[in-house]
Design an enzyme around this catalytic site. Structure first.
Site, PDB file in Angstrom:
ATOM      1  N   LYS A  41       0.830  -1.145  -0.140  1.00  0.00           N
ATOM      2  CA  LYS A  41      -0.115   0.163  -0.037  1.00  0.00           C
ATOM      3  C   LYS A  41       0.801   1.229   0.074  1.00  0.00           C
ATOM      4  O   LYS A  41       0.422   2.191  -0.527  1.00  0.00           O
ATOM      5  CB  LYS A  41      -0.924  -0.126   1.179  1.00  0.00           C
ATOM      6  CG  LYS A  41      -2.069  -0.663   0.896  1.00  0.00           C
ATOM      7  CD  LYS A  41      -3.050  -0.460  -0.020  1.00  0.00           C
ATOM      8  CE  LYS A  41      -4.472  -1.328   0.242  1.00  0.00           C
ATOM      9  NZ  LYS A  41      -5.628  -0.927  -0.433  1.00  0.00           N
ATOM     10  N   SER A 293       1.060  -9.926  -0.640  1.00  0.00           N
ATOM     11  CA  SER A 293       0.814  -8.435  -0.754  1.00  0.00           C
ATOM     12  C   SER A 293       1.104  -7.627   0.657  1.00  0.00           C
ATOM     13  O   SER A 293       1.362  -6.583   0.646  1.00  0.00           O
ATOM     14  CB  SER A 293      -0.429  -8.156  -1.063  1.00  0.00           C
ATOM     15  OG  SER A 293      -1.473  -8.847  -0.294  1.00  0.00           O
TER      16      SER A 293
END
Length: 325
Positions: A41, A293
């Protein structure tokens, strides 16, 4: 993208002989759990804030997040001396809340899910005039996340498939567009938790207004009730297929990664590998990229995850089973 090259880590790509033998594929895992803030992110947040004007930065930034976007925005804002206010669901793991505060952001815990926190953050924007940094439904956010696809193809040009987790869709949208610009033949496969299949339903029913009643999953980083408007369109255009994985399959992949690669990952970070293990026979690929991720796991949940992993039977979840949920 040059801004990102100097501001984010080029995360490692690893292989595992055991995984290659288990799947009959050459599997390359991109470890975004090694990224700044422990998740991908930061890429999108950093790129988005780099595009803001001095006046917008002066007004401060606001967003909502289940945890990883919060940390990404908080760190990106700190580097640019902008105030950040982050709305997070009440059940967000304490490690993510404390890390976000540690980067200097003001944290407000609201609601039981991302959607409630999101609604509260929009109200804050109206009241304060702060610049909104959407966690996924923003072209700059998508572009920042797309740098993962660029890095992977620069390092392993022979990749024919990329398997990517999906929450709101920002990560897979950015990766899919970037990867297919470089290599149009590459196949992009998305993965959601079966307990939070909002983009899956949107993709296969072509319904622009999917809103789940609930989305409780150990992959809280992708627990999104409603996919983005922009990301839905990108996913339909650039993504080839979407699979869903069960809670026990996600837990098994988390334990597998820890045991086999010594990588600590959160639920959302393990979903792509979980899909490869569960749907391996359906995935026609020789050189397969898997996006890990994030790694911001609440360690107090590890016992629960280990117990859940033992229940994994690797039976695949059919499209028909999910579309009637």
């Amino acid at each position: 993208m040059e801004y990102l090259r100097g501001n984010v880590h080029k995360t490692p790509v690893i292989t595992s002989q055991t995984t290659n033998e288990k799947t009959g594929k050459n599997v390359y895992m991109k470890l975004e759990n090694h990224q700044k803030t422990g998740a991908f992110k930061y890429r999108g947040a950093s790129y988005k804030l780099s595009k803001l004007t001095p006046a917008q930065l002066e007004a401060g930034v606001v967003t909502a997040s289940a945890g990883n976007h919060a940390q990404g925005v908080a760190l990106a804002a700190k580097k640019l001396n902008a105030a950040a206010t982050i709305f997070m669901p009440v059940g967000t793991p304490s490690a993510k809340v404390e890390a976000t505060k540690g980067y200097g952001a003001s944290v407000k815990l609201v609601g039981a899910s991302f959607q409630e926190a999101f609604t509260a953050s929009l109200e804050h924007k109206k009241l304060t005039g702060a610049t909104y940094v959407h966690p996924f439904d923003d072209y700059d956010i998508m572009a920042g996340q797309g740098s993962i696809g660029i890095e992977m193809l620069e390092e392993i040009p022979e990749l024919d498939t990329l398997i990517v987790p999906i929450g709101g869709g920002g990560l897979i949208s950015g990766i899919a567009v970037a990867a297919k610009m470089i290599k149009p033949s590459i196949k992009i496969i998305g993965v959601q938790a079966a307990n939070a299949p909002s983009m899956f339903k949107s993709y296969y029913t072509k319904d622009d207004h999917v809103v789940l009643n609930s989305c409780s999953t150990i992959a809280e980083g992708i627990a999104v009730k409603q996919p983005g408007e922009l990301t839905q369109q990108a996913v339909r255009q650039y993504v080839d297929e979407i699979y869903c994985v069960s809670e026990s399959q996600i837990a098994y992949a988390m334990v597998y990664l820890l045991e086999r690669t010594k990588s600590l990952v959160e639920g959302a970070g393990a979903t792509a590998l979980a899909a490869l293990l569960a749907f391996n026979d359906k995935i026609d690929s020789e050189h397969t990229g898997v996006i890990v991720s994030g790694g911001n796991l609440d360690l107090s949940k590890m016992g629960e995850i280990q117990a859940l992993a033992l229940q994994a039977n690797h039976k695949t979840i059919t499209r028909e089973q999910l579309t009637v949920l």
